[in-house]
Design an enzyme around this catalytic site. Structure first.
Site, short mmCIF file in Angstrom:
data_model
loop_
_atom_site.label_atom_id
_atom_site.label_comp_id
_atom_site.label_asym_id
_atom_site.label_seq_id
_atom_site.Cartn_x
_atom_site.Cartn_y
_atom_site.Cartn_z
N PRO A 170 0.31 -0.90 0.24
CA PRO A 170 -0.05 0.04 0.26
C PRO A 170 0.38 1.59 -0.49
CG PRO A 170 0.02 -0.88 1.76
CD PRO A 170 0.62 -2.42 1.17
N ASN A 171 -0.18 2.56 -0.81
CA ASN A 171 0.41 3.62 -1.14
C ASN A 171 1.59 4.00 -1.58
OD1 ASN A 171 -1.57 4.40 0.86
ND2 ASN A 171 0.05 3.85 2.26
N ARG A 189 5.32 10.90 -1.94
CA ARG A 189 4.46 10.78 -0.99
C ARG A 189 5.95 10.86 0.21
NH1 ARG A 189 4.78 4.62 1.10
NH2 ARG A 189 4.00 4.92 3.53
N TYR A 199 10.93 9.41 0.89
CA TYR A 199 10.84 7.73 0.22
C TYR A 199 12.12 8.28 -1.38
CZ TYR A 199 8.18 5.41 3.24
OH TYR A 199 6.79 4.92 4.26
N ASN A 224 8.13 -5.84 -1.10
CA ASN A 224 8.49 -4.36 0.17
C ASN A 224 6.67 -4.29 0.33
OD1 ASN A 224 8.11 -2.05 1.42
ND2 ASN A 224 9.51 -1.06 -0.55
N ALA A 238 3.13 -0.86 4.67
CA ALA A 238 2.42 -0.98 5.57
C ALA A 238 2.06 -2.01 6.51
CB ALA A 238 1.64 -0.11 5.92
N HIS A 286 4.09 -5.01 8.93
CA HIS A 286 4.33 -4.80 10.53
C HIS A 286 3.40 -4.93 11.11
CE1 HIS A 286 7.71 -1.85 9.17
NE2 HIS A 286 6.46 -1.32 8.76
N ASP A 337 1.85 -15.95 6.59
CA ASP A 337 1.51 -17.60 6.45
C ASP A 337 1.41 -17.40 4.93
OD1 ASP A 337 0.98 -17.91 9.38
OD2 ASP A 337 -1.64 -17.15 8.89
N GLU A 353 12.66 -9.28 1.33
CA GLU A 353 12.07 -8.46 1.75
C GLU A 353 12.72 -7.40 1.81
OE1 GLU A 353 11.51 -9.19 6.26
OE2 GLU A 353 9.92 -6.59 6.50
N HIS A 392 12.36 -2.69 1.02
CA HIS A 392 12.31 -1.30 2.53
C HIS A 392 12.94 -0.14 1.61
CE1 HIS A 392 9.24 -3.12 4.69
NE2 HIS A 392 10.39 -3.66 5.49
N LEU A 393 12.57 0.59 1.22
CA LEU A 393 13.34 1.95 0.82
C LEU A 393 14.13 2.30 2.06
CD1 LEU A 393 10.04 2.61 -1.30
CD2 LEU A 393 12.83 2.76 -2.33
N ARG A 422 13.52 4.78 12.24
CA ARG A 422 12.36 5.58 11.94
C ARG A 422 11.40 4.81 13.38
NH1 ARG A 422 9.29 4.63 6.70
NH2 ARG A 422 8.20 6.65 7.08
N ARG A 427 7.70 0.46 13.51
CA ARG A 427 8.34 -0.54 12.17
C ARG A 427 9.43 -1.25 12.32
NH1 ARG A 427 5.78 3.20 8.08
NH2 ARG A 427 5.76 5.60 9.21
C1 DQA Z 1 8.32 1.65 3.85
C2 DQA Z 1 8.11 0.81 5.14
C3 DQA Z 1 6.96 0.79 5.92
O1 DQA Z 1 7.53 1.13 6.78
C4 DQA Z 1 6.37 1.96 5.15
O2 DQA Z 1 4.92 1.62 5.99
C5 DQA Z 1 6.02 2.18 3.91
C6 DQA Z 1 6.98 1.83 3.02
C7 DQA Z 1 9.51 0.94 2.98
O3 DQA Z 1 9.85 1.19 1.89
O4 DQA Z 1 10.38 1.76 3.15
O5 DQA Z 1 4.79 2.39 3.36
O6 DQA Z 1 8.01 -0.41 3.64
#
Ligand code: DQA
Length: 146
Positions: free
Chosen positions: A11-12, A19, A24, A74, A77, A80, A87, A98, A100-101, A107, A111
């Site tokens: 998401p997002n 954003r 990011y 990725n 959110a 977390h 699963d 896994e 993350h940017l 942070r 997180r």
């Molecule tokens: C994220 C880090 C997460 O905590 C956050 O909710 C995101 C982006 C990252 O790529 O840094 O949406 O996964």
């Protein structure tokens, strides 16, 4: 076993570029996709690149990756919060990185916990779009099981 690698985004992440650019960066998700496709070509991978804002859809994307060479995930959110994603990763038994940017450990406390980290092959965070590139290289370096 194919040489397909699924790069899955939660998401997002469709809002990348606008954003919270201080966290990011300026790259859009299309920029990240282009980077992954270029690296995929160099590594000999077919890249399936997908994004969704829905937890259930992300579960479906992970299930659809069954039999693939790897997953770069990725989950944003949902990392977390989601037992369902954890699963799904365990169920498909595809080597998953896994990513993350941002450096999630620099942070907010919430997180720092990931439901996914215990069931993935490894975690890469804090390198912006390069986190994805490093994730693809990590999959390329894993021993292939027949
Ligand atoms: C994220 C880090 C997460 O905590 C956050 O909710 C995101 C982006 C990252 O790529 O840094 O949406 O996964």
């Amino acid at each position: 076993m194919t040489d397909t690698v699924h790069v899955l985004n939660g998401p997002n992440l469709n809002l990348l570029g606008t954003r919270e650019p201080g966290i990011y960066g300026a790259a859009t998700l299309a920029d990240v996709e282009a980077l992954c496709r270029a690296e995929g070509e160099a590594l000999g991978f077919d890249i399936v690149f997908r994004q969704t804002n829905s937890e259930g859809a992300l579960v479906d994307f992970i299930q659809a990756a069954r039999g693939a060479r790897g997953i770069v995930l990725n989950a944003a959110a949902y990392t977390h919060t989601s037992v369902a994603l954890r699963d799904a990763v365990s169920a498909v038994a595809v080597p998953t990185i896994e990513v993350h940017l941002s450096n999630v450990f620099a942070r907010e406390d919430f997180r720092h916990h990931s439901y996914l980290s215990p069931v993935v092959r490894g975690v890469i965070c804090g390198f912006g779009p390069q986190s994805y590139v490093l994730g693809l290289r990590a999959i390329a370096g894993l021993p292939q099981t027949p």
